[in-house]
Design a protein around this motif. Structure first.
Motif, PDB file in Angstrom:
ATOM      1  N   UNK A  93       3.818  -2.689  -0.768  1.00 43.37           N
ATOM      2  CA  UNK A  93       3.190  -2.451  -1.803  1.00 43.37           C
ATOM      3  C   UNK A  93       4.008  -1.421  -2.677  1.00 43.37           C
ATOM      4  N   UNK A  94       4.609  -1.893  -3.920  1.00 45.51           N
ATOM      5  CA  UNK A  94       5.506  -1.009  -4.577  1.00 45.51           C
ATOM      6  C   UNK A  94       4.280  -0.608  -5.668  1.00 45.51           C
ATOM      7  N   UNK A  95       4.501   0.508  -6.439  1.00 48.80           N
ATOM      8  CA  UNK A  95       3.664   0.669  -7.631  1.00 48.80           C
ATOM      9  C   UNK A  95       3.593  -0.356  -8.537  1.00 48.80           C
ATOM     10  N   UNK A  96       2.567  -0.680  -8.673  1.00 49.02           N
ATOM     11  CA  UNK A  96       2.253  -1.900  -9.974  1.00 49.02           C
ATOM     12  C   UNK A  96       3.080  -1.694 -11.231  1.00 49.02           C
ATOM     13  N   UNK A  97       3.226  -0.450 -11.569  1.00 50.18           N
ATOM     14  CA  UNK A  97       4.007  -0.087 -12.770  1.00 50.18           C
ATOM     15  C   UNK A  97       5.017   0.810 -12.376  1.00 50.18           C
ATOM     16  N   UNK A  98       6.216   0.497 -12.769  1.00 47.41           N
ATOM     17  CA  UNK A  98       7.299   1.498 -12.582  1.00 47.41           C
ATOM     18  C   UNK A  98       8.130   1.734 -13.830  1.00 47.41           C
ATOM     19  N   UNK A 128      12.803   3.653 -12.486  1.00 50.66           N
ATOM     20  CA  UNK A 128      13.569   2.652 -11.823  1.00 50.66           C
ATOM     21  C   UNK A 128      15.224   3.051 -12.036  1.00 50.66           C
ATOM     22  N   UNK A 129      15.604   3.155 -13.172  1.00 57.35           N
ATOM     23  CA  UNK A 129      17.019   3.464 -13.556  1.00 57.35           C
ATOM     24  C   UNK A 129      17.570   4.843 -12.626  1.00 57.35           C
ATOM     25  N   UNK A 130      16.711   5.596 -12.258  1.00 56.74           N
ATOM     26  CA  UNK A 130      17.131   6.733 -11.575  1.00 56.74           C
ATOM     27  C   UNK A 130      17.369   6.500 -10.203  1.00 56.74           C
ATOM     28  N   UNK A 131      16.307   5.460  -9.506  1.00 63.21           N
ATOM     29  CA  UNK A 131      16.549   4.911  -8.318  1.00 63.21           C
ATOM     30  C   UNK A 131      17.792   3.990  -8.047  1.00 63.21           C
ATOM     31  N   UNK A 132      18.090   3.229  -9.182  1.00 64.05           N
ATOM     32  CA  UNK A 132      19.320   2.379  -9.241  1.00 64.05           C
ATOM     33  C   UNK A 132      20.535   3.401  -9.333  1.00 64.05           C
ATOM     34  N   UNK A 133      20.463   4.327  -9.966  1.00 63.18           N
ATOM     35  CA  UNK A 133      21.706   5.391 -10.275  1.00 63.18           C
ATOM     36  C   UNK A 133      21.922   6.108  -8.773  1.00 63.18           C
ATOM     37  N   UNK A 134      20.875   6.241  -7.983  1.00 64.18           N
ATOM     38  CA  UNK A 134      20.809   6.992  -6.616  1.00 64.18           C
ATOM     39  C   UNK A 134      21.487   6.067  -5.711  1.00 64.18           C
ATOM     40  N   UNK A 135      21.489   4.845  -5.887  1.00 67.14           N
ATOM     41  CA  UNK A 135      22.154   3.799  -4.654  1.00 67.14           C
ATOM     42  C   UNK A 135      23.579   4.219  -4.653  1.00 67.14           C
ATOM     43  N   UNK A 136      24.223   3.898  -3.323  1.00 64.06           N
ATOM     44  CA  UNK A 136      25.589   4.146  -3.268  1.00 64.06           C
ATOM     45  C   UNK A 136      26.323   3.132  -3.933  1.00 64.06           C
ATOM     46  N   UNK A 137      27.492   3.316  -4.936  1.00 67.60           N
ATOM     47  CA  UNK A 137      27.930   2.176  -5.745  1.00 67.60           C
ATOM     48  C   UNK A 137      28.371   0.947  -5.102  1.00 67.60           C
ATOM     49  N   UNK A 186      16.096   0.526  -2.953  1.00 60.60           N
ATOM     50  CA  UNK A 186      15.255   0.537  -4.143  1.00 60.60           C
ATOM     51  C   UNK A 186      13.938   0.560  -3.729  1.00 60.60           C
ATOM     52  N   UNK A 187      13.595  -0.162  -3.058  1.00 61.89           N
ATOM     53  CA  UNK A 187      12.125  -0.303  -2.626  1.00 61.89           C
ATOM     54  C   UNK A 187      11.496   1.177  -1.836  1.00 61.89           C
ATOM     55  N   UNK A 188      12.472   1.794  -0.938  1.00 64.33           N
ATOM     56  CA  UNK A 188      12.264   2.841  -0.318  1.00 64.33           C
ATOM     57  C   UNK A 188      12.166   3.969  -1.216  1.00 64.33           C
ATOM     58  N   UNK A 189      13.061   4.029  -2.269  1.00 65.06           N
ATOM     59  CA  UNK A 189      13.283   4.910  -3.339  1.00 65.06           C
ATOM     60  C   UNK A 189      11.870   5.048  -4.133  1.00 65.06           C
ATOM     61  N   UNK A 190      11.152   3.999  -4.503  1.00 62.90           N
ATOM     62  CA  UNK A 190      10.204   3.623  -5.424  1.00 62.90           C
ATOM     63  C   UNK A 190       8.846   3.810  -4.786  1.00 62.90           C
ATOM     64  N   UNK A 191       8.732   3.684  -3.409  1.00 65.23           N
ATOM     65  CA  UNK A 191       7.537   3.898  -2.642  1.00 65.23           C
ATOM     66  C   UNK A 191       6.574   5.208  -3.080  1.00 65.23           C
ATOM     67  N   UNK A 201      10.914  -7.985  -1.280  1.00 64.61           N
ATOM     68  CA  UNK A 201      12.081  -8.236  -1.845  1.00 64.61           C
ATOM     69  C   UNK A 201      11.996  -8.991  -3.281  1.00 64.61           C
ATOM     70  N   UNK A 202      11.043  -9.824  -3.286  1.00 70.16           N
ATOM     71  CA  UNK A 202      10.640 -10.619  -4.776  1.00 70.16           C
ATOM     72  C   UNK A 202      10.395  -9.431  -5.631  1.00 70.16           C
ATOM     73  N   UNK A 203       9.569  -8.516  -5.100  1.00 73.78           N
ATOM     74  CA  UNK A 203       8.800  -7.649  -6.048  1.00 73.78           C
ATOM     75  C   UNK A 203      10.044  -6.666  -6.678  1.00 73.78           C
ATOM     76  N   UNK A 204      10.847  -5.958  -5.698  1.00 79.79           N
ATOM     77  CA  UNK A 204      12.290  -5.314  -6.129  1.00 79.79           C
ATOM     78  C   UNK A 204      12.909  -6.253  -7.229  1.00 79.79           C
ATOM     79  N   UNK A 205      13.302  -7.392  -6.710  1.00 78.49           N
ATOM     80  CA  UNK A 205      14.098  -8.109  -7.747  1.00 78.49           C
ATOM     81  C   UNK A 205      13.407  -8.443  -9.018  1.00 78.49           C
ATOM     82  N   UNK A 206      12.270  -8.581  -9.141  1.00 79.23           N
ATOM     83  CA  UNK A 206      11.554  -8.883 -10.396  1.00 79.23           C
ATOM     84  C   UNK A 206      11.633  -7.515 -11.261  1.00 79.23           C
TER      85      UNK A 206
END
Lengths: 169, 136
Positions: free
Chosen positions: A104-109, A114-123, A164-169, B47-52
């Motif tokens: 369960x990720x947050x329904x609204x990110x 989200x951009x911050x989480x993307x930017x934190x990923x290794x290149x 990303x999922x882990x960062x957004x949890x 995975x689908x959720x992160x992708x979306x």
């Protein structure tokens, strides 16, 4: 005419007009800020303008993405603010399944979050996720843009999404 | 490309599955596994959720047109070198003779901007620039 012959490089201003938004969006999602995104997209257009990149007929967005990745990798190497975390790229390695609580990720990110989480990923992982989910390239095109085999594309995309999922949890 | 080993979880294959990037035999094997593996089914949904989420991000407009003059961010460089580069560039441009009247302002700005690698070039340039005739 053979489909694999090299073609004249498209006019850079035409590229900027027709694909500027695509290019800038990819650059912004990769770098996470406007200053670096402008540097990156301008350098890409400069290479197009100078004819430094071989053009083959096909997906213009795939071609631009490849140039973008070349420039991005050069810039990352030059700056190297933080070391890349080199995870093994074994495509057969199986990531443990997520526990139901992970799902369960947050329904609204918020986009900034989200951009911050993307930017934190290794290149390496960030590049794969952005080329897949922002640029919309196929795995084949992503492999060509990054110079890695298909199995590596698969594992980078999946691990990037997992991080990303882990960062957004 | 090899499919999942019998009994193994799908792992990296899950993203390829949601992206429709598995070949038909891999896809079939993955779906057989999913039908009897709640853990991978949950992982697939996540995975689908992160992708979306990433796919749902808006396009970003450049704050300035990308077709404008290339203006680079100042980089670390010795001020004396920067000033010298600026003066050389300007004098070269101004002294091109007949061609100079054809120079567009945008080109001047571009060459100037790409040559100047540090701030405040104008005050450094002024004494060098004033005596140069523009042919008026």
């Amino acid at each position: 005419m053979s489909g694999t012959e090299e073609q004249p490089v498209p006019d850079w201003e035409e590229v900027a007009r027709r694909h500027g938004r695509f290019l800038y969006t990819v650059a912004y999602r990769l770098t996470g800020n406007h200053q670096d995104a402008q540097d990156l997209s301008q350098e890409v257009l400069l290479r197009v303008r100078r004819g430094l990149e071989t053009y083959r007929p096909g997906s213009m967005e795939g071609w631009l993405s490849r140039i973008t990745m070349n420039v991005f990798v050069d810039q990352v190497r030059r700056r190297r603010r933080r070391p890349v975390i080199a995870l093994p790229d074994d495509p057969d390695r199986v990531v443990p399944p997520a526990s139901p609580a992970d799902v369960a990720l947050a329904a609204e990110v918020l986009p900034d979050h989200l951009q911050a989480a993307i930017s934190a990923l290794p290149e390496d992982f960030r590049a794969a996720v952005v080329l897949c989910d922002v640029a919309g390239l196929s795995y084949q095109e992503i492999g060509e843009a990054l110079g890695v085999p298909l199995g590596t594309v698969r594992s980078r995309i999946h691990r990037g999404r997992t991080m990303l999922r882990e960062a957004l949890r | 490309m090899t499919g999942p080993a019998p009994g193994a979880h799908l792992g990296d294959l899950l993203s390829a599955l949601v992206d429709h990037e598995l070949d038909p035999s891999e896809d079939a094997a993955a779906r057989v596994h999913l039908a009897r593996c709640p853990a991978c089914t949950a992982e697939l949904a996540a995975t689908e959720q992160a992708r979306a989420l990433v796919r749902g991000l808006p396009a970003v407009e450049p704050p300035v047109p990308l077709t404008g003059p290339v203006v680079r961010r100042p980089r670390r460089a010795a001020p004396a070198m920067a000033a010298a580069a600026a003066v050389v560039a300007f004098v070269l441009l101004a002294g091109v003779g007949e061609e100079r009247s054809d120079l567009r302002v945008g080109r001047l700005v571009e060459v100037h901007a790409t040559s100047v690698v540090n701030a405040d070039p104008v005050s450094q340039l002024a004494p060098a620039a004033i005596p140069v005739s523009f042919g008026r």
